[in-house]
Design a protein around this motif. Sequence first.
Motif, PDB file in Angstrom:
ATOM      1  N   VAL A  49       0.848  -1.195   0.000  1.00 49.70           N
ATOM      2  CA  VAL A  49       0.000   0.000   0.000  1.00 49.70           C
ATOM      3  C   VAL A  49       0.879   1.239   0.000  1.00 49.70           C
ATOM      4  O   VAL A  49       1.622   1.501   0.951  1.00 49.70           O
ATOM      5  CB  VAL A  49      -0.948   0.004   1.215  1.00 49.70           C
ATOM      6  N   ASP A  50       0.792   1.998  -1.072  1.00 49.99           N
ATOM      7  CA  ASP A  50       1.588   3.208  -1.275  1.00 49.99           C
ATOM      8  C   ASP A  50       0.759   4.414  -0.837  1.00 49.99           C
ATOM      9  O   ASP A  50      -0.306   4.681  -1.391  1.00 49.99           O
ATOM     10  CB  ASP A  50       1.950   3.314  -2.753  1.00 49.99           C
ATOM     11  N   THR A  51       1.256   5.150   0.155  1.00 51.88           N
ATOM     12  CA  THR A  51       0.545   6.330   0.658  1.00 51.88           C
ATOM     13  C   THR A  51       1.183   7.636   0.204  1.00 51.88           C
ATOM     14  O   THR A  51       0.781   8.708   0.659  1.00 51.88           O
ATOM     15  CB  THR A  51       0.474   6.319   2.201  1.00 51.88           C
ATOM     16  N   ARG A  52       2.141   7.577  -0.704  1.00 56.86           N
ATOM     17  CA  ARG A  52       2.785   8.805  -1.172  1.00 56.86           C
ATOM     18  C   ARG A  52       1.794   9.679  -1.933  1.00 56.86           C
ATOM     19  O   ARG A  52       0.830   9.190  -2.522  1.00 56.86           O
ATOM     20  CB  ARG A  52       3.970   8.485  -2.097  1.00 56.86           C
ATOM     21  N   THR A  53       2.082  10.958  -1.950  1.00 56.61           N
ATOM     22  CA  THR A  53       1.244  11.890  -2.697  1.00 56.61           C
ATOM     23  C   THR A  53       1.433  11.681  -4.197  1.00 56.61           C
ATOM     24  O   THR A  53       2.406  11.067  -4.644  1.00 56.61           O
ATOM     25  CB  THR A  53       1.599  13.346  -2.359  1.00 56.61           C
ATOM     26  N   VAL A  99       3.906   1.788   2.478  1.00 59.21           N
ATOM     27  CA  VAL A  99       5.104   2.429   1.931  1.00 59.21           C
ATOM     28  C   VAL A  99       4.849   3.924   1.784  1.00 59.21           C
ATOM     29  O   VAL A  99       3.783   4.342   1.320  1.00 59.21           O
ATOM     30  CB  VAL A  99       5.452   1.843   0.538  1.00 59.21           C
ATOM     31  N   CYS A 100       5.847   4.709   2.181  1.00 59.31           N
ATOM     32  CA  CYS A 100       5.829   6.148   1.933  1.00 59.31           C
ATOM     33  C   CYS A 100       7.167   6.516   1.299  1.00 59.31           C
ATOM     34  O   CYS A 100       7.896   5.644   0.824  1.00 59.31           O
ATOM     35  CB  CYS A 100       5.564   6.923   3.233  1.00 59.31           C
ATOM     36  N   ARG A 101       7.485   7.769   1.276  1.00 61.33           N
ATOM     37  CA  ARG A 101       8.720   8.219   0.615  1.00 61.33           C
ATOM     38  C   ARG A 101       9.979   7.726   1.333  1.00 61.33           C
ATOM     39  O   ARG A 101      10.892   7.203   0.708  1.00 61.33           O
ATOM     40  CB  ARG A 101       8.723   9.742   0.508  1.00 61.33           C
ATOM     41  N   GLN A 102      10.034   7.906   2.678  1.00 59.82           N
ATOM     42  CA  GLN A 102      11.260   7.592   3.410  1.00 59.82           C
ATOM     43  C   GLN A 102      11.073   6.633   4.580  1.00 59.82           C
ATOM     44  O   GLN A 102      12.039   6.303   5.254  1.00 59.82           O
ATOM     45  CB  GLN A 102      11.902   8.880   3.935  1.00 59.82           C
ATOM     46  N   GLY A 103       9.860   6.198   4.851  1.00 63.16           N
ATOM     47  CA  GLY A 103       9.646   5.236   5.919  1.00 63.16           C
ATOM     48  C   GLY A 103       9.306   5.826   7.272  1.00 63.16           C
ATOM     49  O   GLY A 103       9.499   5.160   8.291  1.00 63.16           O
ATOM     50  N   TYR A 104       8.814   7.051   7.294  1.00 66.59           N
ATOM     51  CA  TYR A 104       8.411   7.659   8.562  1.00 66.59           C
ATOM     52  C   TYR A 104       6.888   7.639   8.719  1.00 66.59           C
ATOM     53  O   TYR A 104       6.365   7.013   9.636  1.00 66.59           O
ATOM     54  CB  TYR A 104       8.938   9.093   8.674  1.00 66.59           C
ATOM     55  N   SER A 105       6.181   8.295   7.815  1.00 66.48           N
ATOM     56  CA  SER A 105       4.721   8.320   7.947  1.00 66.48           C
ATOM     57  C   SER A 105       4.129   6.927   7.771  1.00 66.48           C
ATOM     58  O   SER A 105       3.079   6.617   8.335  1.00 66.48           O
ATOM     59  CB  SER A 105       4.091   9.312   6.968  1.00 66.48           C
ATOM     60  N   GLY A 127      11.381   3.440   3.048  1.00 65.93           N
ATOM     61  CA  GLY A 127      10.396   3.801   2.034  1.00 65.93           C
ATOM     62  C   GLY A 127      10.855   3.535   0.610  1.00 65.93           C
ATOM     63  O   GLY A 127      11.724   2.700   0.348  1.00 65.93           O
ATOM     64  N   VAL A 128      10.248   4.274  -0.304  1.00 66.62           N
ATOM     65  CA  VAL A 128      10.562   4.105  -1.728  1.00 66.62           C
ATOM     66  C   VAL A 128      12.021   4.462  -2.005  1.00 66.62           C
ATOM     67  O   VAL A 128      12.643   3.867  -2.892  1.00 66.62           O
ATOM     68  CB  VAL A 128       9.600   4.933  -2.608  1.00 66.62           C
ATOM     69  N   GLU A 129      12.580   5.374  -1.231  1.00 65.26           N
ATOM     70  CA  GLU A 129      13.994   5.707  -1.440  1.00 65.26           C
ATOM     71  C   GLU A 129      14.875   4.481  -1.234  1.00 65.26           C
ATOM     72  O   GLU A 129      15.816   4.254  -1.999  1.00 65.26           O
ATOM     73  CB  GLU A 129      14.409   6.862  -0.538  1.00 65.26           C
ATOM     74  N   ALA A 130      14.576   3.656  -0.223  1.00 64.11           N
ATOM     75  CA  ALA A 130      15.340   2.421   0.000  1.00 64.11           C
ATOM     76  C   ALA A 130      15.065   1.410  -1.101  1.00 64.11           C
ATOM     77  O   ALA A 130      15.974   0.710  -1.556  1.00 64.11           O
ATOM     78  CB  ALA A 130      14.992   1.831   1.363  1.00 64.11           C
TER      79      ALA A 130
END
Length: 147
Positions: A49-53, A99-105, A127-130
Amino acid sequence: MAGVPQSPLAKSVDTPIGVDALLATARTDLDRLIPTEARAAVARGALLVDTRTETQRAEQGELPDAIVIDRTVLEWRLDPASGVNIPEAHSYDVEIVVVCRQGYSSSLAAASLRQLGLWRATDLIGGVEAWVADGFPVTDGPADVRR
């Protein structure tokens, strides 16, 4: 109120805990995954589940096999009892990797899902960066966006 159970994340308004403590508390019950583990989870049927904007996804790319759910409706779409859940969220036993951008939210989101009873919810470390740093694919879409 007496007799009303409090979330382990809840604190008195008079005693702020700060975002770092909130994040650390949220992660205490999560078995967080690295990208190879997340891919293995998806291969065995977990929901990615991708929650990125939309802007972040346009910049970084779409995750193959991911379902995109806006963070503002995440709990409703994944709670099997909500009445507005996605079809894949049919049981509290569904494995979910947020999943978010960096793994915080994503950690906060996964902890929230666990509080709903989705006991197998977790998130992707970094997150996606990793994901991208480990050489895993992203695409230019289209995304499987669920509203």
